[in-house]
Motif scaffolding. Structure first.
Motif: not given
Lengths: 238, 238
Positions: B9-11, B156-159, B196-198, B203-214
């Motif tokens: 998770k990143v801001s 949606d930060g990832l997309t 990959e997204a960052v 290296n300057r995320p345009a949005d908050d990004i959270s990734v959850l994997v089970l």
């Protein structure tokens, strides 16, 4: 800096559900709190009590209520509900980014260990569980967040380990020997403490055991928050 | 079997507080739920919204309310409070030990990926965020818990990553390439997707990004539940 938090948790032997409940909540001003409760007895009844206490504390912390007041409120609610017949221990470990401190709240006879390098302090001032009477006061300890700080919190299953064989666990000595030998990650420290207790109970834990370790490191890494959970499911599959 | 859950998770760049909130709650009948919400915009306002939604959902799940009903209730509460002016995405991933299934609840245009071995399915049926109108229905997907199952959920930060440079991320292809090369732990998979997204955002995320994997594994190990958290604190220290 980075704060690392690890938990290792096991149920009493042959009981599918641990009576200990641990949850994490984000604090409104930044930072987070880890809340650990151990309900009296074991199994489903104990679980219902510890879940009730944790839910109460977490909902208050999420509203910005101070840790001590949240513990106090949970105790009053439990006392009102059960007329003092059911008790529950509580520990709250809060990373408070407003004050730059870790705030430890304790209503648990089991002590808390605070390690700075090889210096290990035991906080063992008398502390009584929630629900025993009206006006149960929690003990509050506030510590500056600084590198190389390690805090060890646990439920009484750890202190009871080995007692039925007359070989009780010396938790302080075990922490000391693990920390001296290496610079363990919090997960390694929690796992080793739990493994020692389970071994003293001959692999049949006499009680639910939960170990919570916080560590502050000077590590400079990325800004990513990470969480991982591992949940064995065969034993509790219905 | 063992269920492993990981979060990275990143801001948004230069914003101290992520507008995404993720929390975990134990379910009354056994098992647990992971709740992830992404409040509209970023920073403190978004955080307040996503925290409100997560708190609402978690308190209902803890009372035994079904996932879909909890999502519905949170949407109604948000719509009532903000008259449809503020929206929030929601994903719930529940490990339901009564039914032996993983229940995925989605109010989020971002899809969910379900991988079994090298077969990767994308659940991308249209799904709208909470708070947009009265009677917002969540999409529910129920999957049997079985070894080698991997589920990827994200905000949606990832997309959005890379879009400002015209180089949007192909999430499915990225998951596929990571899974083909190795049998990654959920933490490695979450970390690699986030990295990959960052990187696409320079290296300057345009949005908050959270990734959850089970991930479900057939591993036979001890009966210990484990949790670990890593929280970088320099950036958000006040």
């Amino acid at each position: 800096m980075e704060v690392q938090i690890a938990v290792a948790k096991v149920s009493k032997y042959a009981v599918s559900e641990s009576g200990d409940t641990l949850e994490v909540v984000e604090r409104p001003g930044g930072g987070l709190s880890v809340v650990l409760a151990d309900g009296q007895t074991s199994g489903r009844g104990a679980k219902a009590i510890s879940q009730m206490v944790v839910r109460k504390v977490i909902s208050l912390l999420a509203e910005g209520v101070r840790d001590g007041a949240a513990a106090h409120a949970a105790s009053d609610a439990l006392f009102t509900d059960k007329q003092g017949k059911v008790i529950c221990t509580l520990n709250i470990a809060s990373l408070d980014l407003n004050s730059g401190t870790i705030v430890l709240t304790r209503n648990n006879p089991a002590p808390v260990y605070i390690c700075r390098g090889e210096q290990i302090d035991c906080i063992e001032e008398e502390s009584i569980p929630l629900g025993t009477s009206r006006n149960v006061r929690p003990l509050i300890t506030e510590i500056a967040i600084e590198p190389a700080l390690v805090i060890v919190i646990y439920t009484d299953g750890l202190t009871h380990a080995g007692k039925r064989r007359g070989l009780p666990m010396d938790v302080g000595a075990t922490i000391s020997s693990i920390i001296e030998d290496q610079d363990p990650t919090p997960q390694v420290l929690a796992d080793m403490l739990l493994a020692e207790a389970v071994s003293l109970d001959e692999n049949r834990p006499a009680d639910d055991i939960s170990v919570l370790v916080l560590k502050v490191t000077s590590r400079v890494g990325d800004n990513v928050r990470r969480m991982s959970l591992r949940l064995p499911i065969d034993g509790i599959m219905r």
